[in-house]
Design a protein around this motif. Structure first.
Motif, PDB file in Angstrom:
ATOM      1  N   MET A 255      60.551  43.476  39.059  1.00 49.11           N
ATOM      2  CA  MET A 255      59.309  43.418  38.086  1.00 49.11           C
ATOM      3  C   MET A 255      58.451  44.489  38.007  1.00 49.11           C
ATOM      4  N   ASP A 256      58.728  45.345  39.150  1.00 48.45           N
ATOM      5  CA  ASP A 256      57.826  46.468  39.341  1.00 48.45           C
ATOM      6  C   ASP A 256      57.971  47.623  38.118  1.00 48.45           C
ATOM      7  N   GLY A 257      56.845  47.815  37.552  1.00 51.61           N
ATOM      8  CA  GLY A 257      56.830  48.759  36.346  1.00 51.61           C
ATOM      9  C   GLY A 257      56.922  47.690  35.068  1.00 51.61           C
ATOM     10  N   VAL A 258      56.783  46.548  35.105  1.00 49.34           N
ATOM     11  CA  VAL A 258      57.032  45.783  33.821  1.00 49.34           C
ATOM     12  C   VAL A 258      55.654  45.958  33.082  1.00 49.34           C
ATOM     13  N   PRO A 259      55.793  46.252  31.833  1.00 43.73           N
ATOM     14  CA  PRO A 259      54.284  46.149  30.886  1.00 43.73           C
ATOM     15  C   PRO A 259      53.381  44.908  30.868  1.00 43.73           C
ATOM     16  N   MET A 260      52.066  44.820  31.027  1.00 45.31           N
ATOM     17  CA  MET A 260      51.481  43.797  30.941  1.00 45.31           C
ATOM     18  C   MET A 260      50.187  43.928  30.211  1.00 45.31           C
ATOM     19  N   THR A 261      49.582  42.895  29.564  1.00 51.56           N
ATOM     20  CA  THR A 261      48.592  42.972  28.762  1.00 51.56           C
ATOM     21  C   THR A 261      47.480  42.079  29.291  1.00 51.56           C
ATOM     22  N   LEU A 262      46.276  42.436  29.505  1.00 52.35           N
ATOM     23  CA  LEU A 262      45.112  41.456  30.119  1.00 52.35           C
ATOM     24  C   LEU A 262      44.068  41.513  29.118  1.00 52.35           C
ATOM     25  N   PHE A 263      43.362  40.454  29.353  1.00 53.46           N
ATOM     26  CA  PHE A 263      41.910  40.339  28.477  1.00 53.46           C
ATOM     27  C   PHE A 263      41.109  39.981  29.278  1.00 53.46           C
ATOM     28  N   GLY A 264      39.891  40.622  29.456  1.00 48.29           N
ATOM     29  CA  GLY A 264      38.848  40.405  30.076  1.00 48.29           C
ATOM     30  C   GLY A 264      37.878  41.385  30.426  1.00 48.29           C
ATOM     31  N   PRO A 265      37.122  41.427  31.317  1.00 51.49           N
ATOM     32  CA  PRO A 265      37.039  40.390  32.430  1.00 51.49           C
ATOM     33  C   PRO A 265      36.187  39.053  32.162  1.00 51.49           C
ATOM     34  N   LEU A 266      36.539  37.712  32.556  1.00 49.06           N
ATOM     35  CA  LEU A 266      35.989  36.649  32.017  1.00 49.06           C
ATOM     36  C   LEU A 266      35.368  35.827  33.107  1.00 49.06           C
ATOM     37  N   GLY A 267      34.534  34.812  32.866  1.00 41.47           N
ATOM     38  CA  GLY A 267      34.158  33.994  34.103  1.00 41.47           C
ATOM     39  C   GLY A 267      32.771  34.259  34.319  1.00 41.47           C
ATOM     40  N   ALA A 268      32.077  33.046  34.733  1.00 46.46           N
ATOM     41  CA  ALA A 268      30.532  33.159  34.966  1.00 46.46           C
ATOM     42  C   ALA A 268      30.257  33.021  36.578  1.00 46.46           C
ATOM     43  N   ALA A 269      31.407  32.512  37.185  1.00 42.03           N
ATOM     44  CA  ALA A 269      31.306  32.250  38.590  1.00 42.03           C
ATOM     45  C   ALA A 269      31.170  33.481  39.465  1.00 42.03           C
ATOM     46  N   SER A 270      30.154  34.589  39.021  1.00 40.88           N
ATOM     47  CA  SER A 270      30.407  35.919  39.509  1.00 40.88           C
ATOM     48  C   SER A 270      29.148  36.118  40.429  1.00 40.88           C
ATOM     49  N   PHE A 271      29.284  37.304  41.394  1.00 37.28           N
ATOM     50  CA  PHE A 271      28.420  37.590  42.372  1.00 37.28           C
ATOM     51  C   PHE A 271      27.896  38.977  41.889  1.00 37.28           C
ATOM     52  N   GLU A 272      26.660  38.877  42.069  1.00 32.83           N
ATOM     53  CA  GLU A 272      25.892  40.180  41.848  1.00 32.83           C
ATOM     54  C   GLU A 272      24.882  40.443  43.099  1.00 32.83           C
ATOM     55  N   ALA A 273      24.723  41.787  43.658  1.00 33.47           N
ATOM     56  CA  ALA A 273      23.965  41.918  44.864  1.00 33.47           C
ATOM     57  C   ALA A 273      22.470  41.451  44.676  1.00 33.47           C
ATOM     58  N   GLY A 274      22.120  41.416  43.438  1.00 33.12           N
ATOM     59  CA  GLY A 274      20.717  41.085  43.094  1.00 33.12           C
ATOM     60  C   GLY A 274      20.231  39.612  43.648  1.00 33.12           C
ATOM     61  N   VAL A 275      21.385  38.640  43.566  1.00 32.19           N
ATOM     62  CA  VAL A 275      21.087  37.420  44.186  1.00 32.19           C
ATOM     63  C   VAL A 275      20.101  37.069  45.260  1.00 32.19           C
ATOM     64  N   LYS A 276      20.597  38.075  46.289  1.00 35.52           N
ATOM     65  CA  LYS A 276      19.758  38.089  47.616  1.00 35.52           C
ATOM     66  C   LYS A 276      19.719  36.563  48.090  1.00 35.52           C
ATOM     67  N   ARG A 277      20.903  36.182  48.361  1.00 32.39           N
ATOM     68  CA  ARG A 277      20.901  34.677  48.779  1.00 32.39           C
ATOM     69  C   ARG A 277      22.083  35.065  50.084  1.00 32.39           C
ATOM     70  N   ASN A 278      22.131  34.000  51.113  1.00 28.13           N
ATOM     71  CA  ASN A 278      23.382  33.841  51.915  1.00 28.13           C
ATOM     72  C   ASN A 278      24.464  33.203  51.066  1.00 28.13           C
ATOM     73  N   LEU A 279      25.632  33.632  51.336  1.00 28.44           N
ATOM     74  CA  LEU A 279      26.569  33.301  50.642  1.00 28.44           C
ATOM     75  C   LEU A 279      27.489  32.200  51.418  1.00 28.44           C
TER      76      LEU A 279
END
Lengths: 347, 110
Positions: A185-209
């Protein structure tokens, strides 16, 4: 084609190409639209067609079960406009996050397909052009000649990634995973769409994880931890990680998790919960930085976290049942505010 | 008016929810203390079944997108954008009655 989406609070208009999924057309144009899996399963992008003709690109999409028959409803992620369309949502239009990269199509080739357990593989996609994403986001990944794309969370994190890493579980009868688990499978071409999703992290949240993940749900958590570890976030905030699998045969990424604990022994703790097996001899000795417990992952989290939910942001990932059990624990036992809980439910 | 008997208050545990069908209409019956609420069994957002929701005795949470409501008056909390609809109820001699004259449901334009 011109598409108008009417939310309860406001409307947006954008152009869609022939055969292009309405959801992807809107997102690509920089508009936030309601969705979760983006791949025809969850039903979160259901909406009502008010005007215009559409093509159903996947009539067997599991998410169709959420549509009311005869009500003119569609899944925005699986329908393409044949002419100008007007579509009505059941909710307000979401606010576009300022830091959220605009999703688009990416081309790449498959590299480094590596087995991690008897039924989990790691694979990477080398991108033609670098891509920005938020830790915890996912991509729709398509293989040539295979109908439909699948949603996979990135494991790695980089502000501008040339390579995206994923983990995938082999599913009986799963066309996608069977292809990946096949040879050459190495070298097989792929198509991706994104990035998607709202469950993301940003350093600005300033919370314990607090991260509670089952199985390959650990992928997005690894990306969140990688991002947190790339700056000084973990010098000022805790990360408590609970990773649930069935047995010691099913554990993976332990070396990476152990290395993180060794780097931040004061602020990072990782517990591996085995639901179907008592902790076998040798596992603790081989992984001295990690804690091991028997039982469900949300129970392990409940025991270890009691009284320690101060300024905490929780990230949940895994099977729908696993996420639900963790959610129940956090709302009812821990009394954590729902606004501090993040997950993308693909089921 | 179409007042129908729902159940006896004593049939419901405190801080619990129960799915029931009254006069052919599916409802969710929710008890908190001596207050009984009768609501349509689905979330106003994506019509997710609220029988699968999480109820702590005061706040009902839909697990799909964490929409929440104060069950006492149905007002939306946190991320919820719309209130819960409720059937009119009354109690008499330990029995709960609801007015199910018309099935309440969440439409695109409500």
């Amino acid at each position: 084609m011109n598409i108008e989406i009417i939310g309860k609070d406001r409307s947006v208009r954008f152009d869609a190409n022939e055969g292009e999924r309405i959801l992807q057309a809107g997102l690509r144009n920089g508009f936030a639209l309601p969705y979760e899996c983006g791949s025809g399963t969850c039903g979160a992008c259901r909406a009502k067609l008010i005007q215009g003709e559409v093509d159903d690109l996947w009539p067997e999409a599991p998410g169709r079960k959420y549509l009311k028959s005869g009500a003119g409803e569609l899944l925005m992620c699986q329908h393409a406009a044949r002419e100008d369309c007007v579509i009505q949502l059941r909710s307000n239009l979401p606010e576009a996050g300022q830091a959220t990269p605009v999703p688009r199509e990416h081309g790449g080739i498959l590299i480094d397909v590596v087995p991690l357990t008897h039924d989990v593989m790691r694979f990477s996609v080398e991108l033609q052009d670098p891509c920005s994403f938020l830790a915890g986001q996912f991509m729709l990944v398509g293989l040539p000649g295979l109908q439909g794309a699948r949603a996979y969370s990135m494991v790695n994190f980089s502000q501008s990634a040339h390579t995206l890493e994923f983990v995938i579980k082999k599913k009986p009868g799963g066309g996608f995973s069977n292809r990946l688990f096949g040879d050459h499978m190495d070298g097989v071409p792929m198509t991706l769409f994104g990035p998607l999703g709202a469950a993301s992290f940003e350093a600005g949240v300033k919370r314990n994880l607090l991260c509670i993940a089952g199985g390959t749900g650990i992928a997005g958590i690894m990306s969140i931890l990688a991002h947190a570890a790339s700056g000084d976030y973990l010098s000022c905030h805790r990360a408590d990680v609970f990773f649930g699998v069935r047995t010691s045969r099913d554990v993976f990424l332990l070396r990476e998790l152990g290395a993180l604990v060794e780097r931040y022994p004061e602020s990072v703790a990782v517990t591996i919960a085995l639901s179907d097996e008592s902790v076998p001899t040798g596992l603790r000795e081989r992984n001295p930085s990690l804690r091991f417990e028997t039982g469900f992952v949300h129970e392990a989290a409940s025991r270890a976290m009691a009284g320690r939910y101060d300024r905490t942001r929780a990230y949940l990932a895994g099977t729908p049942l696993g996420v639900e059990a963790a959610l129940k624990m956090l709302l009812l036992e821990a009394r954590l505010s729902a606004t501090e809980i993040r997950y993308d439910k693909f089921g | 008016m179409n007042w129908k008997k729902v159940c006896a208050v004593s049939e419901l545990d405190d801080k619990s929810m129960k799915s029931m069908t009254i006069d052919g209409i599916e409802v969710l019956v929710i008890r908190s203390g001596n207050t009984i609420n009768v609501i349509p069994p689905s979330c106003p957002h994506m019509l997710t079944a609220l029988t699968e929701g999480i109820f702590d005795g005061c706040v009902l949470t839909c697990t799909k997108h964490l929409w929440q409501w104060n069950i006492e008056d149905g007002t939306p909390l946190g991320q919820a954008e719309a209130p819960l609809l409720k059937y009119e109820t009354r109690q008499e001699a330990g029995e709960v009655y609801a007015n199910v004259e018309k099935e309440l449901s969440y439409e695109y334009d409500c």
